[in-house]
Design an enzyme around this catalytic site. Structure first.
Site, PDB file in Angstrom:
ATOM      1  N   ASP A 162       0.740  -1.352  -0.105  1.00 55.48           N
ATOM      2  CA  ASP A 162       0.064  -0.003   0.076  1.00 55.48           C
ATOM      3  C   ASP A 162       0.982   1.382  -0.128  1.00 55.48           C
ATOM      4  O   ASP A 162       0.845   2.077   1.070  1.00 55.48           O
ATOM      5  CB  ASP A 162      -0.936  -0.023   1.117  1.00 55.48           C
ATOM      6  CG  ASP A 162      -1.994  -1.209   1.244  1.00 55.48           C
ATOM      7  OD1 ASP A 162      -2.261  -1.749   0.156  1.00 55.48           O
ATOM      8  OD2 ASP A 162      -2.295  -1.789   2.379  1.00 55.48           O
ATOM      9  N   GLU A 184     -11.351  -0.313  -4.740  1.00 56.06           N
ATOM     10  CA  GLU A 184     -10.762   0.459  -3.502  1.00 56.06           C
ATOM     11  C   GLU A 184      -9.492   1.038  -3.999  1.00 56.06           C
ATOM     12  O   GLU A 184      -9.067   1.175  -5.228  1.00 56.06           O
ATOM     13  CB  GLU A 184     -10.195  -0.610  -2.302  1.00 56.06           C
ATOM     14  CG  GLU A 184      -9.150  -2.015  -2.911  1.00 56.06           C
ATOM     15  CD  GLU A 184      -8.897  -2.949  -2.003  1.00 56.06           C
ATOM     16  OE1 GLU A 184      -9.722  -3.010  -0.894  1.00 56.06           O
ATOM     17  OE2 GLU A 184      -8.248  -4.009  -2.374  1.00 56.06           O
TER      18      GLU A 184
END
Length: 338
Positions: free
Chosen positions: A47, A219
């Protein structure tokens, strides 16, 4: 023999002897051979979120700590920095999920932005039983390398604030974009892409929570601007192409839209169901960060719960669209094409 040993290590890593000793004695991250992908081999990382401060690029990542068949075991956030996109320094953990006293676990995706002379970390964690589900906290520091402390003492976004979400983890993957006039926007969400304006104090919403309709959205939203156009890049799903996440994007004249879907720019990450984009310009060049599951570390093979951050050159077409991105082992160690 000692001297020849470290000289050989420098040659393999593709760094100068000065840089090698700087890394050895500062706790710097190991560098992939010749600066290739994955970027870091001292920890499993995921991430990515990039921040440029003067002549330094900081890359904030989650720390994948899963063992065996665990999926997401993430207890803290890490940050690395570079001045040349070749050598990276590891600054260690900057915060844990449980440093938010109202959170119980899960240091999921985060981003740090600079505003009002301070650095603000927005991150997804699991809230305690008072507001069960994923929530977004905000922490603050005087330095881009932390330490960060809870700026509110409570969640900025909790699951009960977005009742239209299909599950308890729709409030994840926060990203913040700050306009030239200082206006800050928070964008986040799984299944739904939410957005809201932030007050100048960076710790409160300044208006209602709204949604951005995006085709195939899953997402991981990320906002950047190029040539007066706003780009919203995100993890998408198209099972006609892959059962894993891809990267799609849309463009708009402003944060509030209207957004025009532009298609997919990246295939799935190798050996990882998830993929998470970050796009930033550094020293005049645009870069695309993501993660995959290719790293093996300390006998643990990479995968969904053990990912590794990577980077590629990013290119725009003359009409402003983004050229498709190919994942490589060379990464930005390969010469940039003209």
């Amino acid at each position: 023999m000692i001297r020849s040993g470290w000289m050989q290590a420098c040659a393999v890593a593709g760094v100068s002897t000065t840089a090698f000793f700087a890394m050895a004695f500062s706790g710097a991250a190991q560098v992939a051979p010749k600066g290739g992908n994955p970027l870091f081999t001292d920890a499993f990382t995921a991430d990515p979120a990039a921040l440029v401060v003067k002549d330094t690029l900081y890359l904030y990542v989650g720390h994948d700590q899963a063992t065996g068949d665990e999926m997401f075991t993430m207890r803290e956030w890490l940050v690395y920095s570079t001045e040349d996109m070749k050598t990276w320094q590891a600054h260690g953990p900057i915060m844990k999920a449980t440093d938010f006293k109202w959170a119980v676990r899960d240091s999921w995706a985060s981003q740090v932005v600079e505003s009002n002379g301070k650095f603000w970390l927005y991150a997804a964690v699991e809230h305690d039983k008072t507001h069960p589900g994923k929530a977004i906290g905000v922490a603050v520091s005087d330095s881009p390398t932390g330490p960060f402390v809870d700026a509110r003492g409570s969640a900025l976004i909790s699951n009960d604030m977005t009742p239209q979400g299909p599950h308890t983890w729709d409030d994840i993957d926060p990203t913040v974009y700050i306009e030239d006039d200082g206006t800050a926007w928070l964008i986040w969400g799984n299944a739904n892409c939410y957005y809201a304006r932030l007050k100048p104090n960076m710790t409160e919403l300044d208006g209602p929570i709204q949604q951005i309709p995006l085709p195939k959205y899953v997402e991981g939203p990320w906002i950047h601007k190029h040539a007066q156009t706003y780009y919203l890049t995100y993890a998408s799903m198209d099972k006609a192409v892959s059962n894993d996440e891809l990267i799609s994007y849309a463009t708009a004249p402003s944060i509030t839209g209207p957004w025009t879907y532009r298609g997919e720019i990246s295939g799935p990450a190798e050996n990882s169901f998830t993929i998470h984009p970050a796009i930033v310009e550094f020293k005049g060049q645009p870069y695309f960060f993501y993660h995959n599951g290719k790293l093996t570390l300390n006998g643990e093979k990479g995968g969904l719960g053990r990912r590794a951050v990577a980077v590629e050159h990013l290119y725009y077409n003359t009409d402003g669209t983004i050229k498709p991105i190919v994942h490589t082992t060379e990464g930005v160690s390969a010469p940039r094409q003209k």
